[in-house]
Design a protein around this motif. Structure first.
Motif, PDB file in Angstrom:
ATOM      1  N   GLN A  10     -39.553   0.971 -30.409  1.00  0.00           N
ATOM      2  CA  GLN A  10     -40.485   1.061 -29.288  1.00  0.00           C
ATOM      3  C   GLN A  10     -39.754   0.792 -27.976  1.00  0.00           C
ATOM      4  O   GLN A  10     -38.933  -0.128 -27.894  1.00  0.00           O
ATOM      5  N   VAL A  11     -40.081   1.610 -26.960  1.00  0.00           N
ATOM      6  CA  VAL A  11     -39.431   1.482 -25.658  1.00  0.00           C
ATOM      7  C   VAL A  11     -40.487   1.570 -24.563  1.00  0.00           C
ATOM      8  O   VAL A  11     -41.655   1.917 -24.807  1.00  0.00           O
ATOM      9  N   GLY A  12     -40.058   1.258 -23.363  1.00  0.00           N
ATOM     10  CA  GLY A  12     -40.878   1.418 -22.166  1.00  0.00           C
ATOM     11  C   GLY A  12     -40.154   2.299 -21.167  1.00  0.00           C
ATOM     12  O   GLY A  12     -38.998   2.037 -20.806  1.00  0.00           O
ATOM     13  N   ILE A  13     -40.838   3.398 -20.709  1.00  0.00           N
ATOM     14  CA  ILE A  13     -40.254   4.325 -19.734  1.00  0.00           C
ATOM     15  C   ILE A  13     -40.832   3.961 -18.365  1.00  0.00           C
ATOM     16  O   ILE A  13     -42.048   3.969 -18.163  1.00  0.00           O
ATOM     17  N   TYR A  14     -39.941   3.647 -17.426  1.00  0.00           N
ATOM     18  CA  TYR A  14     -40.342   3.228 -16.086  1.00  0.00           C
ATOM     19  C   TYR A  14     -39.949   4.312 -15.085  1.00  0.00           C
ATOM     20  O   TYR A  14     -38.799   4.796 -15.089  1.00  0.00           O
ATOM     21  N   TYR A  15     -40.948   4.722 -14.263  1.00  0.00           N
ATOM     22  CA  TYR A  15     -40.727   5.729 -13.215  1.00  0.00           C
ATOM     23  C   TYR A  15     -40.937   5.037 -11.865  1.00  0.00           C
ATOM     24  O   TYR A  15     -42.034   4.530 -11.578  1.00  0.00           O
ATOM     25  N   TYR A  16     -39.891   5.025 -11.021  1.00  0.00           N
ATOM     26  CA  TYR A  16     -39.930   4.363  -9.724  1.00  0.00           C
ATOM     27  C   TYR A  16     -40.297   5.397  -8.655  1.00  0.00           C
ATOM     28  O   TYR A  16     -39.539   6.356  -8.402  1.00  0.00           O
ATOM     29  N   LEU A  17     -41.470   5.233  -8.038  1.00  0.00           N
ATOM     30  CA  LEU A  17     -41.987   6.216  -7.090  1.00  0.00           C
ATOM     31  C   LEU A  17     -41.192   6.275  -5.800  1.00  0.00           C
ATOM     32  O   LEU A  17     -41.227   7.297  -5.094  1.00  0.00           O
ATOM     33  N   GLU A  18     -40.483   5.236  -5.446  1.00  0.00           N
ATOM     34  CA  GLU A  18     -39.815   5.208  -4.153  1.00  0.00           C
ATOM     35  C   GLU A  18     -38.636   6.160  -4.090  1.00  0.00           C
ATOM     36  O   GLU A  18     -38.311   6.689  -3.032  1.00  0.00           O
ATOM     37  N   ASP A  19     -37.928   6.394  -5.225  1.00  0.00           N
ATOM     38  CA  ASP A  19     -36.777   7.297  -5.200  1.00  0.00           C
ATOM     39  C   ASP A  19     -36.764   8.252  -6.390  1.00  0.00           C
ATOM     40  O   ASP A  19     -35.722   8.849  -6.670  1.00  0.00           O
ATOM     41  N   ASP A  20     -37.902   8.351  -7.133  1.00  0.00           N
ATOM     42  CA  ASP A  20     -38.027   9.277  -8.266  1.00  0.00           C
ATOM     43  C   ASP A  20     -36.972   9.012  -9.343  1.00  0.00           C
ATOM     44  O   ASP A  20     -36.501   9.952 -10.002  1.00  0.00           O
ATOM     45  N   SER A  21     -36.578   7.752  -9.515  1.00  0.00           N
ATOM     46  CA  SER A  21     -35.620   7.403 -10.566  1.00  0.00           C
ATOM     47  C   SER A  21     -36.373   6.871 -11.780  1.00  0.00           C
ATOM     48  O   SER A  21     -37.532   6.462 -11.694  1.00  0.00           O
ATOM     49  N   MET A  22     -35.689   6.842 -12.922  1.00  0.00           N
ATOM     50  CA  MET A  22     -36.293   6.424 -14.176  1.00  0.00           C
ATOM     51  C   MET A  22     -35.322   5.519 -14.933  1.00  0.00           C
ATOM     52  O   MET A  22     -34.093   5.584 -14.735  1.00  0.00           O
ATOM     53  N   SER A  23     -35.885   4.683 -15.806  1.00  0.00           N
ATOM     54  CA  SER A  23     -35.085   3.847 -16.703  1.00  0.00           C
ATOM     55  C   SER A  23     -35.863   3.655 -17.997  1.00  0.00           C
ATOM     56  O   SER A  23     -37.091   3.736 -18.012  1.00  0.00           O
ATOM     57  N   VAL A  24     -35.110   3.400 -19.081  1.00  0.00           N
ATOM     58  CA  VAL A  24     -35.696   3.208 -20.398  1.00  0.00           C
ATOM     59  C   VAL A  24     -35.265   1.827 -20.893  1.00  0.00           C
ATOM     60  O   VAL A  24     -34.062   1.531 -20.994  1.00  0.00           O
ATOM     61  N   MET A  25     -36.253   0.983 -21.196  1.00  0.00           N
ATOM     62  CA  MET A  25     -36.001  -0.390 -21.637  1.00  0.00           C
ATOM     63  C   MET A  25     -36.629  -0.599 -23.006  1.00  0.00           C
ATOM     64  O   MET A  25     -37.754  -0.162 -23.255  1.00  0.00           O
ATOM     65  N   GLU A  26     -35.871  -1.296 -23.886  1.00  0.00           N
ATOM     66  CA  GLU A  26     -36.382  -1.657 -25.203  1.00  0.00           C
ATOM     67  C   GLU A  26     -36.565  -3.165 -25.256  1.00  0.00           C
ATOM     68  O   GLU A  26     -35.623  -3.926 -24.976  1.00  0.00           O
TER      69      GLU A  26
END
Length: 548
Positions: A88-104
């Protein structure tokens, strides 16, 4: 119609037959325009409202993050218990610069490197250079990031509100899939334990703060550097636990570690399968132990093995004796004496004197590795400094030529040492000079344990002095010897003083009568007797001659 005293013309609003006329009336659009139009002649042209300020995206969407719950499937080819693993992971989308990261999320004792799987960056969408946008994310869809496919199942409330405000229709949420192997491990093992009739609560309330104390010895002398060490064994009656504490003695040279075995239940015997099973890396459980140590296993005068160490119990305290008397009726507590016997004193045998150096100085090597010089009597040395008693001696020998040799024996009062000098004689065939250096001469029959040295009282006229196997007979003495002994008559025997007086009596009565006309030279720079006066005079003569 007059209004306020003025005549105004009014256009007809109705016609013949009371029908409403629309020709002379303004339309609604014209009425709205007239109502909104301001008098420009009086107030000037109306000012337009300023445009709203521009707000950049990194300010408008600061700290606003879209979070999606997702999972991905990972193959496990080397395990027989699982073929795939759900992570299971969490996908984070940052609205300020349209970047993403995936955290487990980190799972304790999972054995898998977890945490940040994909660091924050703009994720490429395809090979044409496009990147993922928040419009591309939705619930119930698959998203491929760097060759790994993630299934988005749900999102948080903020993400749902934001996407719906932007006109995106969200898919219904899906149920999160869990790892089957992890869920299997969470299931408790089926255990069949027969309920016990023993009430542990009653035992705790009855025997709380009651501890049996045993005094024991651990004999580890069989191993290298092992020794016999004392210990305290505490048996807690409240929960049947055992603790072993070390007894430290003063200056024993050990670190102050008080506890050898912490308080715990100690196993007495294990089940059969534990004999071959490597239990060194496992914790002992109730299923692996066949029998635990109880209060019946401890007895004074008997050994007991605790975790591989054999302790011999030799005594206990008064409370322990009373408990065993009331519980088991034991009254015979035989105290075992385990004190170390004092080692026998080894007699210090002093080796025989080898003849080198002074006896007191050589004896210091037998008392210490770093020998110290023997103490000197400085007061005696200061009082008798430069005081020397000189005697003329002859060598006792069966050889007549040896008997003719004459020596000067000097006794130094400051150190009680003796030196012997032989004056050179021309044409004698014997080389004169120093015969014996300054040293202490022991008397015959003295031992190294109790040495007895020659003293001035032993040096009388006609006495024999044995010096390291050579015998000398005293034939004459310096007149200074008689003067010194007369001035210190209380320190010398009367026989010694009388022998010197008898020897010097003829010289004092007839000092000018001589047997020969020779002057006997004793040694270079020594005292000589002048025939005319009879008193000692100091001459510096290099060669002795006759008739001089």
């Amino acid at each position: 119609d007059p209004t306020n005293g003025f005549a105004y013309s009014r256009l007809p609003t109705v016609g013949i037959g009371r029908e409403r006329l629309y020709v002379n009336q303004l339309s609604q659009a014209e009425l709205d325009e007239l109502s909104n139009k301001r008098p420009t002649l009086t107030y000037g042209q109306a000012k337009q409202a300023p445009p709203s300020d521009f707000i950049p995206a990194h300010v408008a969407f600061d700290k606003k993050v879209l979070k999606f719950d997702a999972y991905f499937q990972e193959d496990v080819p080397i395990s027989t218990e699982e073929h795939f693993r759900i992570r299971q992971v969490g996908i984070y989308y940052y609205l300020e610069d349209d970047s993403m990261s995936v955290m487990e999320p980190i799972v304790e004792n999972s054995g898998i490197p977890q945490g940040k799987l994909i660091k924050r960056q703009r994720i490429p969408k395809n090979d044409r250079g496009d990147h993922y946008h928040w419009k591309d994310l939705n619930r119930g869809m698959n998203i491929t990031i760097y060759g790994k496919t993630f299934r988005i199942v749900d999102c948080d409330p903020f993400t749902q509100v934001f996407l719906e405000s932007q006109g995106i229709e969200l898919n219904p949420p899906e149920k999160m899939i869990f790892d089957p192997y992890t869920e299997l491990r969470k299931m408790p093992m089926r255990m069949y334990v027969t309920p016990s009739s023993f009430d542990q609560l009653k035992q705790f309330l009855t025997f709380d703060r009651q501890v049996l104390r045993f005094y024991a010895m651990w004999d580890d002398t069989e191993n290298m550097f092992g020794e016999n060490r004392p210990f305290l064994i505490h048996y807690y009656l409240a929960d049947d636990t055992v603790e072993v504490r070390e007894l430290h003695e003063r200056n024993d040279g050990r670190d102050p570690f008080p506890v050898l075995i912490r308080r715990q239940r100690l196993p007495k015997s294990f089940v059969d399968k534990m004999k071959t099973f490597p239990r060194c890396v496992l914790e002992i459980s109730n299923q692996e132990v066949l029998e635990w140590y109880t209060v019946k296993d401890f007895a004074v005068g008997k050994p007991i093995t605790l975790l591989g160490r054999s302790f011999f119990i030799y005594d206990c305290d008064e409370f322990t004796r009373q408990f065993y008397h009331e519980k088991f009726g034991i009254t015979d507590f035989q105290l075992v004496d385990v004190k170390k016997k004092a080692p026998e004193e080894v007699p210090q045998i002093i080796p025989p004197y080898n003849g080198y150096g002074f006896l007191e100085d050589s004896l210091q090597n037998c008392f210490s590795l770093l020998p110290q010089p023997p103490r000197k009597n400085f007061i005696k040395m200061l009082e008798n400094d430069h005081k020397v008693l000189r005697y003329q001696v002859a060598l006792e020998s069966p050889n007549p030529e040896e008997r003719k040799r004459r020596f000067i024996l000097s006794y130094f009062l400051s150190t009680d040492m003796i030196s012997i000098y032989e004056p050179p004689v021309r044409n004698s065939g014997i080389i004169g000079g120093k015969y014996l250096g300054k040293t202490k001469v022991p008397k015959p029959g003295s031992t190294t344990d109790n040495p007895v040295y020659y003293e001035p009282a032993d040096l009388t006229i006609g006495a024999t002095v044995e010096v390291f196997g050579h015998r000398f007979i005293i034939s004459d003495a310096d007149e200074y010897v008689l003067n010194y002994m007369e001035s210190n008559a209380e320190s010398f025997p009367a026989t010694t003083l009388q022998s010197l007086r008898d020897h010097f009596a003829p010289r004092r009565t007839a000092p000018n009568v001589l047997c020969t006309e020779q002057v006997t030279l004793l040694f270079k720079g020594a005292c000589l007797w002048k025939p005319t006066t009879g008193s000692p005079q100091l001459y510096d003569i290099g060669v002795a001659t006759n008739g001089t």
